[in-house]
Write a protein that holds these residues in place. Structure first.
Motif, short mmCIF file in Angstrom:
data_model
loop_
_atom_site.label_atom_id
_atom_site.label_comp_id
_atom_site.label_asym_id
_atom_site.label_seq_id
_atom_site.Cartn_x
_atom_site.Cartn_y
_atom_site.Cartn_z
N ASN A 62 0.83 -1.21 0.00
CA ASN A 62 0.00 0.00 0.00
C ASN A 62 0.86 1.26 0.00
OD1 ASN A 62 -2.55 1.37 0.11
ND2 ASN A 62 -2.21 1.76 2.29
N LEU A 67 5.31 -0.96 -2.17
CA LEU A 67 4.77 -0.27 -3.33
C LEU A 67 5.86 -0.01 -4.37
CD1 LEU A 67 2.44 1.09 -4.79
CD2 LEU A 67 2.84 3.14 -3.40
N ASP A 84 -2.76 -5.60 1.22
CA ASP A 84 -2.39 -4.87 2.44
C ASP A 84 -3.62 -4.73 3.32
OD1 ASP A 84 -0.79 -3.47 4.26
OD2 ASP A 84 0.23 -2.38 2.65
N THR A 88 -9.05 0.53 2.14
CA THR A 88 -8.93 1.25 0.87
C THR A 88 -7.47 1.63 0.64
OG1 THR A 88 -9.39 3.37 1.96
CG2 THR A 88 -11.27 2.19 0.99
N PRO A 89 -7.04 1.71 -0.62
CA PRO A 89 -5.64 2.04 -0.89
C PRO A 89 -5.28 3.48 -0.56
CG PRO A 89 -6.89 1.95 -2.93
CD PRO A 89 -7.81 1.46 -1.84
N SER A 90 -4.01 3.70 -0.31
CA SER A 90 -3.53 5.05 0.01
C SER A 90 -3.48 5.91 -1.24
CB SER A 90 -2.11 4.95 0.60
OG SER A 90 -1.21 4.47 -0.39
N PHE A 93 -0.66 4.84 -3.42
CA PHE A 93 -0.97 3.67 -4.24
C PHE A 93 -1.79 4.07 -5.47
CE2 PHE A 93 -3.40 0.10 -5.73
CZ PHE A 93 -2.49 -0.93 -5.71
N LYS A 94 -2.79 4.90 -5.26
CA LYS A 94 -3.64 5.32 -6.39
C LYS A 94 -2.81 6.02 -7.47
CE LYS A 94 -7.77 5.90 -3.49
NZ LYS A 94 -8.71 6.88 -2.90
N TYR A 111 -5.40 -3.36 -6.12
CA TYR A 111 -5.32 -3.42 -4.65
C TYR A 111 -6.33 -4.41 -4.09
CZ TYR A 111 -5.09 -1.88 0.20
OH TYR A 111 -4.93 -1.83 1.56
N SER A 113 -7.62 -5.65 -0.20
CA SER A 113 -7.54 -5.52 1.24
C SER A 113 -7.50 -6.91 1.85
CB SER A 113 -8.74 -4.74 1.79
OG SER A 113 -8.72 -4.70 3.20
#
Length: 307
Positions: A62, A67, A84, A88-90, A93-94, A111, A113
């Motif tokens: 993440n 990453l 990870d 929700t992704p960081s 990450f996005k 991603y 979870s």
């Protein structure tokens, strides 16, 4: 002594692998004059690093080191699923996922979870990936926690177990899940576990007994898996980073600025490492160029362990 470039027979073997046209013994062009017949030589080293269409997972991806390594594999052409704990992704990450998407050509970074301490849940998620993609090739088990800084004589069992649950059991579960899919498809694969220089030496003046113990366990876990999985052409290796400057370590350095100089001076290069400085070794271990490497630990620590 083992170089493929020594001796005429070995030279011809190498030339054949590279697709060169080698002069015959009766050729008017002497061997070694730089002539390669009718076709020019084409480099093959880049193909050995290529991961086009290969599928894998990176746990703990993440943010941070996970990453960065996930991005490296995607740049080489892989389809990577990041696993990870956050639901929700960081934002980091996005940003990286959008960058990978823009590169195109089949690359993918998605991603998921998931909790690596839940063996059956991780196994099910990875099996789903294998089923959807029809193959499974690479795994980087990078999820880990530092845990609390507590004097050894005061360190409680509960705190100790929490660190080992993620750093040892989580790595085991991730590698098991990946290994099962690699065996399922029968094409071999590469499992990379992120250990630490702290698994080889003690971090001076830091009371990290649980963390250091867990990383030492990862080294032995990888060696055992390398022995077990070798017949299936599944390689298992570890990467042991030293002090790396990430957002997580940056927070610690802000709270204790004196640590920067202490950590930097603990290795011959006199500085902290950067996350991108693990990209190369991760890429090498993931691809075919490291096909004869298993059961090995690669230290990326600025020479921290030589003192």
């Amino acid at each position: 002594m083992f170089s493929l470039l020594r001796g005429s027979n070995c030279s011809r073997l190498t030339a054949h692998r590279l697709g060169w046209s080698t002069p015959s013994p009766t050729s008017s062009s002497p061997v070694g004059d730089g002539s390669f017949g009718v076709s020019a030589p084409k480099p093959s080293i880049f193909n050995e690093f290529a991961l086009k269409d290969r599928v894998g997972i990176v746990s703990g991806a993440n943010r941070g080191l996970g990453l960065e390594m996930a991005l490296a594999l995607c740049e080489l052409g892989a389809k990577i699923y990041a696993i990870d704990l956050p639901s929700t992704p960081s934002d980091d990450f996005k940003t990286v996922a959008n960058y990978v998407k823009a590169m195109g050509e089949g690359r993918k970074l998605e991603y998921i979870s998931g909790d690596v301490t839940d063996q059956l849940a991780i196994r099910a998620e990875v099996e789903k990936i294998g089923t959807n993609e029809g193959r499974f090739d690479v795994c980087i088990a990078a999820a880990g926690v530092l845990g609390p800084t507590i004097p050894t004589l005061e360190f409680g069992t509960e705190e100790f177990d929490k660190v080992l649950a993620v750093n040892v059991k989580g790595v085991l579960h991730t590698a098991q899940a990946a290994g099962r899919q690699m065996v399922r498809f029968g094409k071999g694969g590469s499992i990379i576990m992120i250990a630490s220089a702290s698994g080889t030496v003690v971090n001076r003046d830091h009371e990290w007994i649980a963390y250091n113990t867990s990383k030492s366990a990862v080294l032995q876990l990888a060696r055992n898996m390398a022995a077990d999985f070798g017949p299936q052409r599944i390689r298992v290796n570890t990467i042991s980073p030293g002090y790396i400057y990430t957002k997580m370590t940056a927070a610690a350095l802000e709270a204790q600025p004196e640590l920067h100089e202490r950590w930097a001076s603990a290795n011959p290069l006199g500085r902290l490492g950067l996350p991108e400085e693990l990209r190369g070794v991760a890429a090498w271990l993931a691809g075919d160029s490291s096909a004869y490497c298993t059961g090995s630990d690669i230290l990326v620590c600025g020479g921290h362990t030589v003192w």
